[in-house]
Design a protein around this motif. Structure first.
Motif, PDB file in Angstrom:
ATOM      1  N   ASP A   1       0.805  -1.217   0.000  1.00 48.91           N
ATOM      2  CA  ASP A   1       0.000   0.000   0.000  1.00 48.91           C
ATOM      3  C   ASP A   1       0.843   1.274   0.000  1.00 48.91           C
ATOM      4  O   ASP A   1       0.294   2.365  -0.104  1.00 48.91           O
ATOM      5  CB  ASP A   1      -0.909   0.028   1.232  1.00 48.91           C
TER       6      ASP A   1
ATOM      7  N   CYS B   1       6.489  -3.333  -4.146  1.00 45.63           N
ATOM      8  CA  CYS B   1       6.427  -1.867  -4.109  1.00 45.63           C
ATOM      9  C   CYS B   1       6.030  -1.256  -5.447  1.00 45.63           C
ATOM     10  O   CYS B   1       5.779  -0.046  -5.518  1.00 45.63           O
ATOM     11  CB  CYS B   1       7.769  -1.290  -3.673  1.00 45.63           C
TER      12      CYS B   1
ATOM     13  N   ARG C   1       3.797  -0.320  -8.724  1.00 48.99           N
ATOM     14  CA  ARG C   1       2.402   0.083  -8.812  1.00 48.99           C
ATOM     15  C   ARG C   1       1.725  -0.384 -10.087  1.00 48.99           C
ATOM     16  O   ARG C   1       0.529  -0.234 -10.249  1.00 48.99           O
ATOM     17  CB  ARG C   1       2.281   1.615  -8.717  1.00 48.99           C
TER      18      ARG C   1
ATOM     19  N   HIS D   1       3.782  -5.543 -10.785  1.00 50.40           N
ATOM     20  CA  HIS D   1       3.520  -6.135  -9.469  1.00 50.40           C
ATOM     21  C   HIS D   1       2.596  -7.338  -9.687  1.00 50.40           C
ATOM     22  O   HIS D   1       1.663  -7.263 -10.471  1.00 50.40           O
ATOM     23  CB  HIS D   1       2.880  -5.101  -8.548  1.00 50.40           C
TER      24      HIS D   1
END
Length: 288
Positions: free
Chosen positions: A58, A226, A228, A282
């Motif tokens: 997040d 990490c 996005r 990701h």
């Protein structure tokens, strides 16, 4: 943890190994660094990785920025120390620090890491392919036949994968591709090209490279946690000619497994193998 301002950091160890010219680099370069790092550095590392594991998907928490640089510097130390255990190349490395495997494990163990050597079932989250033995049956799944070096955990963070020899059918892993094509998120290997985001930057700027964060969770794995970008968003790739399966494999294995379906089209781009740029992807999985 600031990689330049803290009183001891992994970049100092990397430089000490690079500059060492005599015998026994462990006693001469590693031990003095460890004596300074072992207590405070180890505790700061553990605390930072705990925060990273809780916030990576997040965030990550802004306090993890320096930690990602420090983990990257540590990964370069690992890369250099593992060179001696890798297959020879046509043109050998200009320098490598010959330590024993026991010394390698002692260094990272004293920093709070635990080693693993899962064998048998192949898992690209845990295993880096070093050598492929091509099975006669093209549909034979990938199977681990030997461990070249162990992997390392730092809490729930995968610091490094175990290097393994495998046997596989060509439809799963192609000899000469799965074990010799460019390996992404990696600074150096003796036997194959590597690509990471430090390359092409200056003496100091290269150390502002983020470590790839792979995490184990209660339900599976977070790969490149990490990042996005969605793995099926082809905008992040230099060339969209890879299939969806090939993009997933590139992210999971950090390299290509087979000659791509659209190899002829890709070949029209010079150095296409080094310019696929999977760094923004990701992926969440439930295992191998």
């Amino acid at each position: 943890m600031d990689a330049e301002e803290t009183w001891v950091n992994a970049r100092l160890l990397y430089q000490a190994l690079r500059d060492h010219t005599g015998p026994d680099p462990y006693t001469a370069a590693v031990e003095p660094w460890l004596r300074r790092a072992e207590i405070e550095y180890r505790s700061v590392l553990a605390e930072g990785v705990g925060l990273l594991a809780r916030t990576a998907v997040d965030g990550p928490d802004e306090r993890c920025g320096d930690l990602l640089w420090e983990l990257y510097a540590l990964s370069r130390v690992s890369d250099v120390l593992l060179l001696a255990f890798q297959p020879p190349a046509d043109k050998d490395e200009p320098w490598s620090s010959a330590v024993t495997m026991d010394q390698y494990l002692e260094l990272f163990g004293r920093l709070g890491m635990t080693s693993f050597e899962e064998t048998g079932v192949f898992d690209p989250f845990l295993h880096e392919i070093v050598e492929v033995k091509q099975a006669q049956d093209p549909d034979e799944p990938i199977r681990v036949t030997g461990v070249v070096w162990p992997g390392l955990w730092l809490g729930d963070l995968l610091f490094s994968r175990a290097g393994v020899r495998v046997r596989a059918g060509v439809r799963h892993a192609e000899r000469g591709v799965a074990d010799r094509s460019p390996l992404y998120w990696t600074y150096r290997r003796r036997h194959r090209p590597t690509v990471d985001l430090s390359m092409g930057w200056g003496h100091n700027s290269q150390w502002r490279t983020d470590f790839r964060v792979d995490l184990r969770t209660g339900s599976g794995y977070e790969l490149n946690a990490c990042a996005r970008g969605a793995i099926d968003d082809t905008e992040g790739f230099t060339d969209a000619s890879l299939t969806s399966q090939e993009r997933r494999e590139l992210l999971r294995h950090r390299c290509l497994l087979r000659t791509p379906v659209n190899a002829a089209e890709l070949a029209e781009t010079p150095r296409w193998q080094e310019e696929l740029y999977p760094f923004d992807g990701h992926l969440r999985t439930t295992g191998a």
